[in-house]
Design a protein around this motif. Sequence first.
Motif, PDB file in Angstrom:
ATOM      1  N   ALA A 167      -0.624  -4.846   0.718  1.00 56.03           N
ATOM      2  CA  ALA A 167       0.166  -3.629   0.494  1.00 56.03           C
ATOM      3  C   ALA A 167       1.656  -3.908   0.397  1.00 56.03           C
ATOM      4  O   ALA A 167       2.342  -3.318  -0.439  1.00 56.03           O
ATOM      5  CB  ALA A 167      -0.108  -2.615   1.603  1.00 56.03           C
ATOM      6  N   ILE A 168       2.151  -4.806   1.235  1.00 56.19           N
ATOM      7  CA  ILE A 168       3.612  -4.964   1.309  1.00 56.19           C
ATOM      8  C   ILE A 168       4.138  -6.174   0.532  1.00 56.19           C
ATOM      9  O   ILE A 168       5.347  -6.324   0.391  1.00 56.19           O
ATOM     10  CB  ILE A 168       4.072  -5.057   2.785  1.00 56.19           C
ATOM     11  CG1 ILE A 168       3.411  -6.220   3.529  1.00 56.19           C
ATOM     12  CG2 ILE A 168       3.796  -3.735   3.492  1.00 56.19           C
ATOM     13  CD1 ILE A 168       4.048  -7.577   3.369  1.00 56.19           C
ATOM     14  N   VAL A 282      10.339  -0.115  -7.626  1.00 62.56           N
ATOM     15  CA  VAL A 282       9.286  -0.124  -6.610  1.00 62.56           C
ATOM     16  C   VAL A 282       9.750   0.691  -5.412  1.00 62.56           C
ATOM     17  O   VAL A 282      10.922   0.666  -5.047  1.00 62.56           O
ATOM     18  CB  VAL A 282       8.945  -1.565  -6.182  1.00 62.56           C
ATOM     19  CG1 VAL A 282       7.968  -1.578  -5.010  1.00 62.56           C
ATOM     20  CG2 VAL A 282       8.364  -2.343  -7.360  1.00 62.56           C
ATOM     21  N   SER A 283       8.832   1.429  -4.798  1.00 61.02           N
ATOM     22  CA  SER A 283       9.176   2.237  -3.626  1.00 61.02           C
ATOM     23  C   SER A 283       8.079   2.103  -2.581  1.00 61.02           C
ATOM     24  O   SER A 283       7.083   1.405  -2.783  1.00 61.02           O
ATOM     25  CB  SER A 283       9.330   3.706  -4.030  1.00 61.02           C
ATOM     26  OG  SER A 283       8.076   4.264  -4.382  1.00 61.02           O
ATOM     27  N   ALA A 284       8.258   2.801  -1.474  1.00 65.83           N
ATOM     28  CA  ALA A 284       7.248   2.787  -0.417  1.00 65.83           C
ATOM     29  C   ALA A 284       5.904   3.282  -0.925  1.00 65.83           C
ATOM     30  O   ALA A 284       4.846   2.885  -0.406  1.00 65.83           O
ATOM     31  CB  ALA A 284       7.719   3.639   0.760  1.00 65.83           C
ATOM     32  N   ALA A 285       5.902   4.135  -1.947  1.00 69.86           N
ATOM     33  CA  ALA A 285       4.652   4.644  -2.515  1.00 69.86           C
ATOM     34  C   ALA A 285       3.812   3.534  -3.136  1.00 69.86           C
ATOM     35  O   ALA A 285       2.595   3.685  -3.306  1.00 69.86           O
ATOM     36  CB  ALA A 285       4.952   5.714  -3.561  1.00 69.86           C
ATOM     37  N   THR A 309      -5.323   6.558   8.703  1.00 70.20           N
ATOM     38  CA  THR A 309      -4.928   6.364  10.096  1.00 70.20           C
ATOM     39  C   THR A 309      -4.976   4.898  10.499  1.00 70.20           C
ATOM     40  O   THR A 309      -4.537   4.556  11.592  1.00 70.20           O
ATOM     41  CB  THR A 309      -5.829   7.187  11.039  1.00 70.20           C
ATOM     42  OG1 THR A 309      -7.163   6.702  10.974  1.00 70.20           O
ATOM     43  CG2 THR A 309      -5.800   8.652  10.681  1.00 70.20           C
ATOM     44  N   TRP A 310      -5.531   4.022   9.650  1.00 69.40           N
ATOM     45  CA  TRP A 310      -5.447   2.594   9.978  1.00 69.40           C
ATOM     46  C   TRP A 310      -4.474   1.850   9.078  1.00 69.40           C
ATOM     47  O   TRP A 310      -3.911   0.840   9.478  1.00 69.40           O
ATOM     48  CB  TRP A 310      -6.818   1.909   9.972  1.00 69.40           C
ATOM     49  CG  TRP A 310      -7.656   1.979   8.714  1.00 69.40           C
ATOM     50  CD1 TRP A 310      -8.641   2.880   8.439  1.00 69.40           C
ATOM     51  CD2 TRP A 310      -7.617   1.097   7.580  1.00 69.40           C
ATOM     52  NE1 TRP A 310      -9.204   2.626   7.205  1.00 69.40           N
ATOM     53  CE2 TRP A 310      -8.605   1.529   6.653  1.00 69.40           C
ATOM     54  CE3 TRP A 310      -6.848  -0.019   7.255  1.00 69.40           C
ATOM     55  CZ2 TRP A 310      -8.840   0.905   5.435  1.00 69.40           C
ATOM     56  CZ3 TRP A 310      -7.082  -0.652   6.032  1.00 69.40           C
ATOM     57  CH2 TRP A 310      -8.075  -0.194   5.145  1.00 69.40           C
ATOM     58  N   MET A 311      -4.224   2.326   7.884  1.00 71.12           N
ATOM     59  CA  MET A 311      -3.314   1.624   6.988  1.00 71.12           C
ATOM     60  C   MET A 311      -1.867   2.034   7.206  1.00 71.12           C
ATOM     61  O   MET A 311      -0.966   1.190   7.333  1.00 71.12           O
ATOM     62  CB  MET A 311      -3.717   1.912   5.542  1.00 71.12           C
ATOM     63  CG  MET A 311      -3.154   0.931   4.533  1.00 71.12           C
ATOM     64  SD  MET A 311      -3.793  -0.728   4.759  1.00 71.12           S
ATOM     65  CE  MET A 311      -2.314  -1.664   4.421  1.00 71.12           C
ATOM     66  N   GLU A 312      -1.625   3.335   7.273  1.00 70.25           N
ATOM     67  CA  GLU A 312      -0.255   3.821   7.374  1.00 70.25           C
ATOM     68  C   GLU A 312       0.468   3.362   8.647  1.00 70.25           C
ATOM     69  O   GLU A 312       1.644   2.999   8.593  1.00 70.25           O
ATOM     70  CB  GLU A 312      -0.228   5.341   7.234  1.00 70.25           C
ATOM     71  CG  GLU A 312      -0.579   5.800   5.821  1.00 70.25           C
ATOM     72  CD  GLU A 312      -0.705   7.303   5.706  1.00 70.25           C
ATOM     73  OE1 GLU A 312      -0.309   8.003   6.651  1.00 70.25           O
ATOM     74  OE2 GLU A 312      -1.198   7.772   4.660  1.00 70.25           O
ATOM     75  N   PRO A 313      -0.202   3.355   9.823  1.00 67.74           N
ATOM     76  CA  PRO A 313       0.498   2.863  11.018  1.00 67.74           C
ATOM     77  C   PRO A 313       0.928   1.407  10.889  1.00 67.74           C
ATOM     78  O   PRO A 313       2.012   1.039  11.370  1.00 67.74           O
ATOM     79  CB  PRO A 313      -0.539   3.044  12.132  1.00 67.74           C
ATOM     80  CG  PRO A 313      -1.435   4.129  11.652  1.00 67.74           C
ATOM     81  CD  PRO A 313      -1.521   3.939  10.174  1.00 67.74           C
ATOM     82  N   MET A 314       0.099   0.572  10.259  1.00 68.62           N
ATOM     83  CA  MET A 314       0.476  -0.831  10.086  1.00 68.62           C
ATOM     84  C   MET A 314       1.707  -0.956   9.187  1.00 68.62           C
ATOM     85  O   MET A 314       2.603  -1.759   9.461  1.00 68.62           O
ATOM     86  CB  MET A 314      -0.687  -1.630   9.502  1.00 68.62           C
ATOM     87  CG  MET A 314      -1.817  -1.900  10.464  1.00 68.62           C
ATOM     88  SD  MET A 314      -2.921  -3.224   9.889  1.00 68.62           S
ATOM     89  CE  MET A 314      -3.614  -2.511   8.397  1.00 68.62           C
ATOM     90  N   ILE A 315       1.739  -0.173   8.113  1.00 64.16           N
ATOM     91  CA  ILE A 315       2.878  -0.234   7.196  1.00 64.16           C
ATOM     92  C   ILE A 315       4.156   0.228   7.889  1.00 64.16           C
ATOM     93  O   ILE A 315       5.212  -0.413   7.784  1.00 64.16           O
ATOM     94  CB  ILE A 315       2.601   0.610   5.936  1.00 64.16           C
ATOM     95  CG1 ILE A 315       1.468  -0.032   5.119  1.00 64.16           C
ATOM     96  CG2 ILE A 315       3.860   0.748   5.084  1.00 64.16           C
ATOM     97  CD1 ILE A 315       1.003   0.802   3.955  1.00 64.16           C
ATOM     98  N   ARG A 316       4.070   1.339   8.643  1.00 67.98           N
ATOM     99  CA  ARG A 316       5.254   1.837   9.347  1.00 67.98           C
ATOM    100  C   ARG A 316       5.758   0.818  10.369  1.00 67.98           C
ATOM    101  O   ARG A 316       6.969   0.605  10.507  1.00 67.98           O
ATOM    102  CB  ARG A 316       4.932   3.174  10.036  1.00 67.98           C
ATOM    103  CG  ARG A 316       4.784   4.346   9.074  1.00 67.98           C
ATOM    104  CD  ARG A 316       4.841   5.669   9.825  1.00 67.98           C
ATOM    105  NE  ARG A 316       3.772   5.799  10.810  1.00 67.98           N
ATOM    106  CZ  ARG A 316       2.581   6.322  10.550  1.00 67.98           C
ATOM    107  NH1 ARG A 316       2.296   6.766   9.344  1.00 67.98           N
ATOM    108  NH2 ARG A 316       1.674   6.406  11.502  1.00 67.98           N
ATOM    109  N   GLU A 317       4.801   0.196  11.079  1.00 66.70           N
ATOM    110  CA  GLU A 317       5.199  -0.800  12.076  1.00 66.70           C
ATOM    111  C   GLU A 317       5.804  -2.027  11.397  1.00 66.70           C
ATOM    112  O   GLU A 317       6.758  -2.629  11.916  1.00 66.70           O
ATOM    113  CB  GLU A 317       4.004  -1.206  12.932  1.00 66.70           C
ATOM    114  CG  GLU A 317       4.386  -2.117  14.087  1.00 66.70           C
ATOM    115  CD  GLU A 317       3.201  -2.493  14.958  1.00 66.70           C
ATOM    116  OE1 GLU A 317       3.417  -3.315  15.872  1.00 66.70           O
ATOM    117  OE2 GLU A 317       2.083  -1.996  14.727  1.00 66.70           O
ATOM    118  N   PHE A 318       5.267  -2.395  10.231  1.00 69.97           N
ATOM    119  CA  PHE A 318       5.831  -3.534   9.508  1.00 69.97           C
ATOM    120  C   PHE A 318       7.271  -3.245   9.084  1.00 69.97           C
ATOM    121  O   PHE A 318       8.153  -4.093   9.239  1.00 69.97           O
ATOM    122  CB  PHE A 318       4.978  -3.864   8.278  1.00 69.97           C
ATOM    123  CG  PHE A 318       5.527  -5.013   7.468  1.00 69.97           C
ATOM    124  CD1 PHE A 318       5.347  -6.316   7.890  1.00 69.97           C
ATOM    125  CD2 PHE A 318       6.242  -4.785   6.303  1.00 69.97           C
ATOM    126  CE1 PHE A 318       5.869  -7.391   7.165  1.00 69.97           C
ATOM    127  CE2 PHE A 318       6.769  -5.835   5.565  1.00 69.97           C
ATOM    128  CZ  PHE A 318       6.581  -7.138   5.995  1.00 69.97           C
TER     129      PHE A 318
END
Length: 348
Positions: A167-168, A282-285, A309-318
């Motif tokens: 993702a990132i 490129v953006s967060a989207a 609920t499993w992907m978005e928390p990892m991205i925010r924490e990253f």
Amino acid sequence: AKYVTRKTSCHRCPVHCKADLEFAHGRNKGLQAVRPEFEPMLSLGSKCGLSDLDTLVFLDNLCSRLGIDNISTGSTIAFAMDLFERDIISLRDTEGLDLSWGNGDAMETVIRQMASGKGFGKILAKGVRQAAQLIGRGAEHYAPHVKGLELAGYHPDNIMGTALGYAIASRGGDFNDVFATLEYKWLPKEGSEELGDPKAGDLKSIHGKAELVRRSTITVTVLDGLGLCKVPALCLICAYDLVEEAELAAAIIGWPLDASELFISGERIVNMERLFNLRHGVSAADDRLPDMFFEKDYNAGEAPSKPQTWMEPMIREFYDVMGWDEQGHPTPEKLADLWKRQDHALSS
């Protein structure tokens, strides 16, 4: 293995992970070839339902001879085969080409079409993202890419660090931009000591993955910057500390250099790549997995949960551990700190 004539390597590398082949039987009798690497075997083989190894070797070498990427080619053909099975495309769309799973002859035809810009292969040659847009009819939902790059061979439902890495990653759904080997080689003790979370090495847990991916992607960036192969350092030894690399670089450049200074350099490059991507739209989207992986509930190591609920928390924490804001933008404070630390390291 029975067709190997000699093991080979890049210049003076002791690993010898490559091999030359010569076929003694079958359709490839007398053919000299190179053994496919791991990811191309997944893309052209498993993803496409192709189990015949002779055909797989032939198709892999055909891609190389035609100058097209064998990982993206296999993944794009697999995408087309998936659409064919779902009746999103038909024989009319493919001009009579039967894209059933495992059809090696059809795969060869498509590869030649992709290289020459003819037939249905002309559409697939544009890659999964653009091909899906051209095909329409809901094909975009099943297009396995991130930022336009076809996914590598790891299934994101089952290996959380790599899912986050897809993702990132600066260039999209790539294993090589993150190379998170440590998530399945490090024990809980190493996860606690090095990453602050014993679950960092638990493949299906989302905990500790942000710090794990941060360590991985910065280490990988340093190795790329030094022109070193990831196989010995990150696969065989699984060393993500940059100690040996710092000693090597110091010996070459002629002044003291330690692992922390290399790490800062890698972190600067990662942030520069991020700034470059942001400048070019490129953006967060775009830091997201394909829609096809969001169709079901998934057990992310604990209780069943919706994918968001499993992907978005990892991205925010990253974003947080990288010093980026909620939109994935490196903050002015983070950038100023990185450049200050690098200038201090160089001056000392």
